[in-house]
Design an enzyme around this catalytic site. Sequence first.
Site, PDB file in Angstrom:
ATOM      1  N   GLU A  38     -16.767  10.539 -23.633  1.00  0.00           N
ATOM      2  CA  GLU A  38     -15.745  10.056 -22.697  1.00  0.00           C
ATOM      3  C   GLU A  38     -14.599  11.052 -22.514  1.00  0.00           C
ATOM      4  OE1 GLU A  38     -15.620   7.432 -20.568  1.00  0.00           O
ATOM      5  OE2 GLU A  38     -17.737   7.392 -21.130  1.00  0.00           O
ATOM      6  N   HIS A  40     -14.971  14.291 -22.141  1.00  0.00           N
ATOM      7  CA  HIS A  40     -15.410  15.160 -21.041  1.00  0.00           C
ATOM      8  C   HIS A  40     -15.348  14.415 -19.708  1.00  0.00           C
ATOM      9  CE1 HIS A  40     -17.701  16.880 -24.574  1.00  0.00           C
ATOM     10  NE2 HIS A  40     -17.110  17.961 -24.116  1.00  0.00           N
TER      11      HIS A  40
END
Length: 283
Positions: A38, A40
């Site tokens: 999450e 990224h």
Amino acid sequence: MTSLAIVRTVSDLRRAVAEYRAAGRTIGMVPTMGALHEGHVSLVKGALDRGDVPVASIFVNPTQFGPNEDFSAYPRGEADDFAKLEAAHCRIVFAPSVEEMYPGPQLTTVTVGGSITEGLCGPFRPGHFQGVATVVCKLLMMATPDRGYFGEKDYQQLQVLKRMARDLNLPVEIVGMPTIREPDGLAMSSRNRYLSAEERQRALAMYRALVTAANAVRDGRTACATAEAEATQSLLKAGFDKVEYFSVVDANTLAPLAKVTGPARIAAAARLGRTRLIDNIAV
């Protein structure tokens, strides 16, 4: 929904970006080494929020790993990564081979010197930031984005890249995005999957130590050295095998501080089993 375009060569990347340029769009690049989480995904969302076309890269860069580091074991899962990027409305993903990124001997590298790389991870990972700066410079030249998005979780890396872009007059804005954490405070990292269930619980001590130290040194109430020593001992008592550093530094230069009198950052790196964890918070 526009589907995710998967490109593997520099020429195809530039061609895909050019189509959006021709339509008057700005480009936001999200360089990654895959094993996406999450954190990224939040970078892709950050690009969308600013109106950029998100372009991600997935490349496990061999030049930023030392001889005893985890290059061969670094987690990889291309199909899962592509699915996450498409769900996040990323438009292009550049997933090159090593040969595409480094076609033949590389006689040119990018080195950022001074206090930005001399401390924190620098002494423990010789050559690492040269590898990071070089590969990110190459990616930015390949995709020519308007903005590059990087997480504050790798705060030293973020400062290295900001300085590189400034010193080389690269026509790109380096945007730092907030660290994304699990509900219990652990900073999201691709390397968290190395942790056993027991190590995962012990790992929470790092964020607690950072918060405690930040409260102690804020406005110069406690000497930084005192807070650093207490935090180091707390991590060892919590079960960490080795604390590489726990440091209060200037938020921009990363130079060590004796007292906090302005914007600062507290950064830590420690080993838990076979996993090297890093984290930081603002003061």
